[in-house]
Design a protein around this motif. Structure first.
Motif, PDB file in Angstrom:
ATOM      1  N   ARG A 159       5.446  84.930  29.468  1.00 44.01           N
ATOM      2  CA  ARG A 159       4.290  85.826  29.352  1.00 44.01           C
ATOM      3  C   ARG A 159       3.406  85.410  28.186  1.00 44.01           C
ATOM      4  NH1 ARG A 159       7.979  89.979  30.340  1.00 44.01           N
ATOM      5  NH2 ARG A 159       7.962  90.199  32.594  1.00 44.01           N
ATOM      6  N   GLN A 160       4.067  85.121  27.082  1.00 45.45           N
ATOM      7  CA  GLN A 160       3.301  84.734  25.891  1.00 45.45           C
ATOM      8  C   GLN A 160       2.533  83.443  26.153  1.00 45.45           C
ATOM      9  OE1 GLN A 160       5.981  84.687  22.583  1.00 45.45           O
ATOM     10  NE2 GLN A 160       6.293  86.904  22.688  1.00 45.45           N
ATOM     11  N   ALA A 161       3.221  82.505  26.806  1.00 50.27           N
ATOM     12  CA  ALA A 161       2.569  81.214  27.083  1.00 50.27           C
ATOM     13  C   ALA A 161       1.368  81.426  28.001  1.00 50.27           C
ATOM     14  CB  ALA A 161       3.572  80.259  27.728  1.00 50.27           C
TER      15      ALA A 161
ATOM     16  N   ASP B 197       3.303  78.559  34.750  1.00 53.52           N
ATOM     17  CA  ASP B 197       4.051  79.724  34.272  1.00 53.52           C
ATOM     18  C   ASP B 197       5.504  79.625  34.710  1.00 53.52           C
ATOM     19  OD1 ASP B 197       1.735  80.822  33.307  1.00 53.52           O
ATOM     20  OD2 ASP B 197       1.285  81.846  35.201  1.00 53.52           O
TER      21      ASP B 197
ATOM     22  N   ALA C  92      -0.396  84.176  28.321  1.00 48.58           N
ATOM     23  CA  ALA C  92      -1.471  84.836  27.592  1.00 48.58           C
ATOM     24  C   ALA C  92      -2.235  83.815  26.753  1.00 48.58           C
ATOM     25  CB  ALA C  92      -0.892  85.935  26.702  1.00 48.58           C
ATOM     26  N   ALA C  93      -1.477  82.938  26.131  1.00 51.32           N
ATOM     27  CA  ALA C  93      -2.111  81.918  25.282  1.00 51.32           C
ATOM     28  C   ALA C  93      -3.019  81.031  26.117  1.00 51.32           C
ATOM     29  CB  ALA C  93      -1.041  81.082  24.589  1.00 51.32           C
TER      30      ALA C  93
ATOM     31  N   GLU D  77       9.732  86.641  28.668  1.00 50.62           N
ATOM     32  CA  GLU D  77       8.884  86.976  27.541  1.00 50.62           C
ATOM     33  C   GLU D  77       8.148  85.719  27.059  1.00 50.62           C
ATOM     34  OE1 GLU D  77       8.060  89.843  26.583  1.00 50.62           O
ATOM     35  OE2 GLU D  77       6.798  88.999  25.001  1.00 50.62           O
ATOM     36  N   ARG D  78       8.896  84.626  26.977  1.00 51.69           N
ATOM     37  CA  ARG D  78       8.306  83.357  26.555  1.00 51.69           C
ATOM     38  C   ARG D  78       7.177  82.959  27.503  1.00 51.69           C
ATOM     39  NH1 ARG D  78      10.108  78.812  27.712  1.00 51.69           N
ATOM     40  NH2 ARG D  78      12.123  79.515  28.505  1.00 51.69           N
TER      41      ARG D  78
END
Ligand SMILES: Nc1ncnc2c1ncn2[C@@H]1O[C@H](COP(=O)(O)OP(=O)(O)OP(=O)(O)O)[C@@H](O)[C@H]1O
Length: 890
Positions: free
Chosen positions: A119-121, A150, A123-124, A116-117
């Motif tokens: 994915r967020q990174a 990633d 996306a950012a 999850e971390r």
């Protein structure tokens, strides 16, 4: 200059360029670099993996398969060896036993959290950059394609959670129940040494200062520490010298058999050490501990606490206050004596079977076993303290029913001392708390049993702190009888204990019932009788229908998986319920864990009271065991006084008499040290007659008396001895490269230099390791010196019958012999010690019994006759009138 890199082993982590390694191995190497001298166990899923040189060591030492792992394009495969996470303690125990330090690096987030971390990174980053970064050619921890960046951020976060060194372990599997696990720390200043030692599993922490390296070594040999800390110029990371490992860092005087850990000198500086101790124990001065004015002891203690801080990683330091002691508070037994008397293990094979501890240990708890072992290795000098133990043994001896009742209760008391420590440090698991609760609930029964007792150790258990009883009740009320080892998966807390938990559990049951009903409902609705509800880890709950009926599946069923015989579907309704169940289950588990944690903290707050009770229970157990032995083997209570007498009536050897058939042991008297009695006894007798057994028996009776035990004799009146020395047998000390005779002479010199009139000295065959005349001369001179200069109580067993002459030369010397009966064709060993000197050894007889060829036996007899005819050994020591000549005055 030599390139240090070339001295590194092929798989040393320092050889590799970090950027060449895969992200995961980069993380590994970062941790490894902080602990270069420890084995790093790195959690990956269900395994703790080791890599590179560590993997080779671990696979060799644990005999596990060495595999490999891709480490990056430039590097290729590297060695890897892993152990399943559930077997961690067992394998760590083996590594620590072999003298390694082990660092545990755990996952501190779940793979889902990491993803999850990531994915967020990702996306950012996407929102910041125009084009996509190049994709990684391989699929990493997820099915999504990731960039290197990633992948790095998708790595599960890991952190070092424990540093295990041999002296800092708390886990049950890493400890031996009936033995203390000591961590020692040393500081040297000239001839003097500071010594601190602690058993962090029981909270014991003691310090002393010693005036010579010799005294220090003797203490270390008594303690047998699992790890010894030493100040050095070594860099910060832990450096461990495994037993036997050569190093210029270890002073030559220190035995190499222990595991030494080198720590920076600043840990042992006085100011820093004092500050740390004051802070750790929350005191304003060290005076209360008795070591304020013992700088070396304080420095050693400070270094020890600093080491604990580093290895325990935030776990509170589970030590009681410091106790300062001096060697002169106890009967001094040097290592040779403890070894020769086989106090805790036999000389022949190092086994406990056949040792004094084996003969006396009837303890029912492991902490009682530890206490007895400590007592045997450190008998007392203070008559009142000895009397307190004797009074308690006497009461338990006389009150057989009481003793049996207490021992029955003790049988179900667990290791309270160590359980308390694990609660205090927050490392106890649920089974530990259940064991603690069960043990605490036994205490009221113990208190009730000793309610009318009068002796000190029994009276000490008459009142149990009420908060401990309450704690026991609470533990039993709250925890299930056999909880799982894993704390985060539920199943810990009893039903009906916690209203909120009850509500959550009810909801879970309802949701699960809904699922069960779903099967029936859907079968009825669709008419498919083979329809089932199932669950698997990959996609949770599903509906399965056999392939033959699949076309009847309603349109709202979404196909998820096709197997040979069945189709699997999900529905939005099912998924919604599933999310609810899984969340509820997670929350329930979390709540259970929280309830458990609060309980553990509560137990931890009672650590001091728990330990105090534990120590009392341990002592009671040890004393009850001594009383049991006294009853079954007919021991008597010795009378101890300030005099020097050794008056033993019908004494027996406590171990031999238990090892041979009942009634076969021949009791013997010993009388020395009193008015008009000899100080030195020359004991002669044939081989195998029982000389060694007799002298050991006298030593063991004296030692047992000073432990506070009853003794194997009809009657014993004994003056308290300050030291017991033995010089027995002849063993090459190959480790130090000394010959048999050199060892013998070194030990004899030690006795002559340290014995006092209050000492008890037992010598067996001094001088045997060299030429007969040299040996006799030395034996004579040693005996003479002991009798006329030191005047300690001595029994000198020898085959040199010529020493019998000494009795007529030096006052205070008497001759005794162990008798045999000579029959026409053989000799019978009577094992009886009587006044007088033997004039024959019957060595050839013993050789015959042992199976020497008859021609050799016959030839030996002829040679003996000739030698005896011409021997003039004793004559040389007589004056011209035929009287024995005395020692030169001096
Ligand atoms: N008092 C005793 N009663 C019964 N058996 C005994 C007694 N003392 C010794 N023994 C038995 O005799 C054996 C020999 O005893 P021990 O080794 O003490 O003899 P020793 O005289 O020292 O012999 P050596 O001179 O050959 O060393 C022991 O193994 C023991 O089992």
């Amino acid at each position: 200059m030599a390139d240090p890199a070339t001295q590194l082993s092929q798989w040393d982590f320092r050889r590799f360029e970090r950027s060449d390694l895969t992200p995961m191995l980069q993380q590994y190497v970062e941790v490894k670099a902080q602990h270069p001298h420890c084995l790093l166990l790195y959690r990956m899923g269900d395994f703790y993996e080791t890599f590179l040189a560590d993997a080779e060591i671990v696979s060799r030492e644990l005999e596990i398969v060495l595999t490999g792992r891709q480490a990056g394009d430039k590097i290729g495969r590297i060695p890897m060896a892993g152990i399943p996470h559930h077997a961690l303690e067992r394998y760590c125990a083996q590594l620590i036993d072999k003298g390694y330090a082990v660092v545990i690096c755990d996952q501190v987030e779940s793979p889902e959290q990491a993803k999850e971390r990531a994915r967020q990174a990702k996306a950012a980053r996407r929102s910041k950059t125009d084009g996509d970064a190049p994709l990684l050619p391989l699929l990493l921890e997820d099915s999504e394609q990731l960039t290197w960046e990633d992948a790095e951020s998708a790595l599960v976060r890991r952190a070092v959670t424990r540093v295990l060194t041999p002296g800092t372990v708390l886990e049950d599997q890493l400890l031996v129940g009936r033995r203390n696990n000591y961590l020692a720390a040393l500081v040297q200043a000239g001839e003097c040494w500071g010594l601190a030692f602690a058993d962090i599993s029981t909270g014991e922490f003691q310090v002393t200062q010693l005036e010579s390296a010799e005294a220090l070594v003797q203490e270390l040999l008594r303690l047998q520490p699992a790890e010894v800390l030493m100040s050095s110029d070594a860099p910060d990371p832990l450096v461990l010298l495994r037993p036997g490992e050569a190093s210029s860092e270890r002073p030559e005087c220190l035995p190499s058999q222990f595991c030494y850990t080198l720590r920076p000198r600043r840990y042992f500086e006085l100011d820093e050490a004092r500050r740390l101790l004051l802070e750790t124990f929350g005191v304003r001065s060290l005076e209360g501990f008795g070591c304020e004015n013992l700088p070396l002891a304080v420095r050693a203690a400070g270094g020890l606490v600093q080491h604990l801080l580093e290895t325990q990683r935030g776990v509170s330091i589970p030590l009681e206050g410091i106790r300062t002691y001096t060697l002169s508070q106890y009967l001094i037994l040097d290592h040779q004596t403890r070894r020769n008397l086989e106090l805790t293990q036999t000389v022949r094979d190092g086994a406990q079977y056949g040792s004094l501890l084996w003969a006396l240990d009837r303890t029912r708890t492991v902490m009682g076993g530890r206490a007895l072992r400590r007592w045997l290795l450190q008998p007392l000098l203070d008559i009142r303290a000895i009397g307190r133990r004797q009074d308690s043994v006497a009461e338990l001896h006389n009150e057989g029913l009481l003793r049996e009742r207490l021992q029955r209760i003790l049988e179900s008391v667990y290791d309270l001392e160590r359980l308390a420590g694990r609660c205090g440090s927050g490392t106890a698991n649920a089974r530990d708390l259940v064991a603690l609760g069960e043990s605490l609930l036994k205490l009221p029964a113990l208190a009730e049993a000793v309610a009318a007792s009068t002796s000190p150790y029994l009276k000490a258990l008459q009142s149990i702190p009420v908060e401990l009883e309450r704690l026991g009740e609470k533990l039993r009320r709250t925890l299930v009888d056999t909880p799982p080892l894993i704390l985060t998966e539920g199943g810990l807390i009893r039903a009906g204990v916690h209203p909120e938990l009850e509500g959550m559990r009810r909801q879970l049951v309802e949701d699960r019932d809904w699922l069960v009903d779903l099967e029936a409902r859907e079968r009825a609705r669709t008419g498919i009788q083979t329809l089932k509800v199932g669950f698997n880890k990959a996609f949770g709950y599903y509906l399965s229908i056999s392939r033959g009926k699949a076309e009847k599946a309603p349109p709202e069923y979404l196909r998820k998986q096709t197997l040979t015989n069945e189709e699997r579907y999900i529905t939005p309704e099912l998924k919604e319920r599933e999310t609810r169940i899984l969340n509820a289950q997670q929350q329930t588990n979390q709540l259970e864990y929280e309830i458990f944690n609060i309980l553990r903290q509560e137990a931890g707050r009672h650590v001091s009271a728990l330990r105090q009770v534990a120590r009392r229970v341990a002592a009671l157990d040890a004393l009850a065991g001594l009383a049991e032995v006294a009853v079954y083997h007919d021991y008597c209570r010795p009378v101890l006084g300030e005099g020097r007498e050794v008056h033993i009536e019908a004494g027996r050897h406590p171990v031999i008499e238990q090892a041979i058939p009942a009634g076969f042991f021949v009791p013997n008297d010993a009388r020395m040290g009193g008015q008009a009695e000899p100080d030195l006894i020359i004991l002669t007798g044939p081989n195998m007659s029982g000389k060694s057994s007799f002298i050991r028996q006298v030593a063991l009776i004296q030692l047992l008396a000073q432990v506070g035990s009853f003794v194997p004799a009809r009657k014993a009146v004994l003056g308290v001895a300050d030291r017991i020395f033995t010089r027995v047998g002849a063993v090459d000390d190959l480790a130090t490269g000394q010959s048999t005779f050199m060892v013998e002479m070194t030990e004899t010199a030690n006795i002559l230099n340290h014995a006092t009139p209050r000492s008890l000295v037992l010598l067996d065959e001094i001088g045997r390791g060299t030429a007969t005349f040299d040996g006799l001369a030395i034996a004579w001179a040693v005996a003479e010196y002991l009798a006329s200069h030191i005047r300690c109580r001595t029994i000198f067993a020898t085959h040199y019958h010529e020493l019998n002459e000494l009795a007529s030369v030096v006052s205070g010397v008497a001759n005794y012999q162990v008798t045999v009966q000579e029959l026409a064709d053989r000799i019978v060993f009577l094992h009886r010690v009587t006044p007088g000197g033997a004039d024959r050894s019957y060595g050839i007889e013993v050789g015959r019994l042992a199976g020497l060829p008859s021609s050799v036996v016959a030839r030996a007899r002829t040679v003996l006759a000739q030698v005896e005819q011409h021997s003039q050994i004793a004559v040389g020591l007589r004056d011209s009138n035929g009287n024995a000549s005395g020692p030169t005055a001096g």
